[in-house]
Design a protein around this motif. Structure first.
Motif, mmCIF file in Angstrom:
data_model
loop_
_atom_site.group_PDB
_atom_site.id
_atom_site.type_symbol
_atom_site.label_atom_id
_atom_site.label_comp_id
_atom_site.label_asym_id
_atom_site.label_seq_id
_atom_site.Cartn_x
_atom_site.Cartn_y
_atom_site.Cartn_z
ATOM 1 N N THR A 189 0.831 -1.196 0.000
ATOM 2 C CA THR A 189 0.000 0.000 0.000
ATOM 3 C C THR A 189 0.865 1.245 0.000
ATOM 4 O OG1 THR A 189 -1.771 1.172 1.170
ATOM 5 C CG2 THR A 189 -0.163 0.016 2.532
ATOM 6 N N GLN A 190 0.296 2.346 -0.420
ATOM 7 C CA GLN A 190 0.993 3.622 -0.358
ATOM 8 C C GLN A 190 0.781 4.287 1.004
ATOM 9 O OE1 GLN A 190 3.152 4.757 -2.664
ATOM 10 N NE2 GLN A 190 2.785 2.738 -3.539
ATOM 11 N N HIS A 191 -0.095 3.717 1.829
ATOM 12 C CA HIS A 191 -0.327 4.254 3.166
ATOM 13 C C HIS A 191 0.961 4.214 3.972
ATOM 14 C CE1 HIS A 191 -4.793 2.831 2.945
ATOM 15 N NE2 HIS A 191 -4.510 3.748 2.046
ATOM 16 N N ASP A 192 1.059 5.071 4.937
ATOM 17 C CA ASP A 192 2.168 5.053 5.867
ATOM 18 C C ASP A 192 2.012 3.841 6.782
ATOM 19 O OD1 ASP A 192 3.231 6.137 8.767
ATOM 20 O OD2 ASP A 192 4.443 6.817 7.069
ATOM 21 N N LEU A 193 3.123 3.260 7.217
ATOM 22 C CA LEU A 193 3.070 2.079 8.083
ATOM 23 C C LEU A 193 2.321 2.363 9.381
ATOM 24 C CD1 LEU A 193 3.849 -0.867 8.454
ATOM 25 C CD2 LEU A 193 6.040 -0.104 9.380
ATOM 26 N N THR A 194 2.398 3.574 9.883
ATOM 27 C CA THR A 194 1.663 3.898 11.117
ATOM 28 C C THR A 194 0.158 3.779 10.902
ATOM 29 O OG1 THR A 194 1.726 6.276 10.630
ATOM 30 C CG2 THR A 194 3.463 5.397 12.052
ATOM 31 N N GLN A 195 -0.331 4.080 9.700
ATOM 32 C CA GLN A 195 -1.756 3.901 9.395
ATOM 33 C C GLN A 195 -2.121 2.423 9.385
ATOM 34 O OE1 GLN A 195 -1.576 6.436 5.725
ATOM 35 N NE2 GLN A 195 -3.662 6.916 6.387
ATOM 36 N N VAL A 196 -1.272 1.617 8.763
ATOM 37 C CA VAL A 196 -1.527 0.179 8.664
ATOM 38 C C VAL A 196 -1.525 -0.465 10.053
ATOM 39 C CG1 VAL A 196 -0.682 -2.000 7.689
ATOM 40 C CG2 VAL A 196 -0.587 0.099 6.329
ATOM 41 N N ASP A 197 -0.725 0.072 10.955
ATOM 42 C CA ASP A 197 -0.639 -0.462 12.316
ATOM 43 C C ASP A 197 -1.792 -0.014 13.218
ATOM 44 O OD1 ASP A 197 1.603 -2.065 12.062
ATOM 45 O OD2 ASP A 197 2.997 -0.470 12.629
ATOM 46 N N GLU A 198 -2.647 0.860 12.741
ATOM 47 C CA GLU A 198 -3.781 1.318 13.556
ATOM 48 C C GLU A 198 -4.737 0.152 13.828
ATOM 49 O OE1 GLU A 198 -4.698 4.343 14.940
ATOM 50 O OE2 GLU A 198 -2.647 4.927 14.472
ATOM 51 N N PRO A 199 -5.281 0.090 15.048
ATOM 52 C CA PRO A 199 -6.264 -0.961 15.349
ATOM 53 C C PRO A 199 -7.426 -0.915 14.355
ATOM 54 C CG PRO A 199 -5.635 0.200 17.339
ATOM 55 C CD PRO A 199 -5.029 0.962 16.189
ATOM 56 N N GLY A 200 -7.802 -2.084 13.883
ATOM 57 C CA GLY A 200 -8.942 -2.191 12.984
ATOM 58 C C GLY A 200 -8.614 -2.058 11.510
ATOM 59 N N TYR A 201 -7.362 -1.752 11.175
ATOM 60 C CA TYR A 201 -7.021 -1.545 9.758
ATOM 61 C C TYR A 201 -7.386 -2.763 8.912
ATOM 62 C CZ TYR A 201 -4.477 -0.166 5.569
ATOM 63 O OH TYR A 201 -4.150 0.172 4.274
ATOM 64 N N PHE A 202 -7.105 -3.966 9.392
ATOM 65 C CA PHE A 202 -7.356 -5.182 8.617
ATOM 66 C C PHE A 202 -8.719 -5.820 8.914
ATOM 67 C CE2 PHE A 202 -2.723 -4.969 8.127
ATOM 68 C CZ PHE A 202 -2.606 -5.222 6.772
#
Length: 79
Positions: free
Chosen positions: A24-37
């Protein structure tokens, strides 16, 4: 921006374990947010590993909990 199912793919599957790749082009901190997946709660299983390429950074994450009825996924970082 949110999780995109088209960006999650299986690299390997054996004995009930899946190795996933997510780009993804998202920042890793966004991907690590609770609920991302949470949108992948029907595919991910406890113990699965996700190799993530996010915003130019690479990381490994593990599926720690899944509740497909509630549609939630908890991802953990390796120790």
């Amino acid at each position: 921006m949110a999780y995109a199912p088209k960006d999650l793919s299986v690299l390997a599957y054996t004995n009930g374990f899946t190795l996933w790749h997510y780009a993804t082009q998202h920042d890793l901190t966004q991907v690590d947010e609770p609920g991302y997946f949470d949108g992948a709660s029907d595919a991910l299983h406890i113990g699965d590993q996700i190799t993530i390429n996010a915003g130019g950074r690479n990381a490994f994450r593990f599926v720690e909990a899944v509740d497909s009825r509630a549609g939630t996924v908890c991802i953990g970082k390796p120790e």
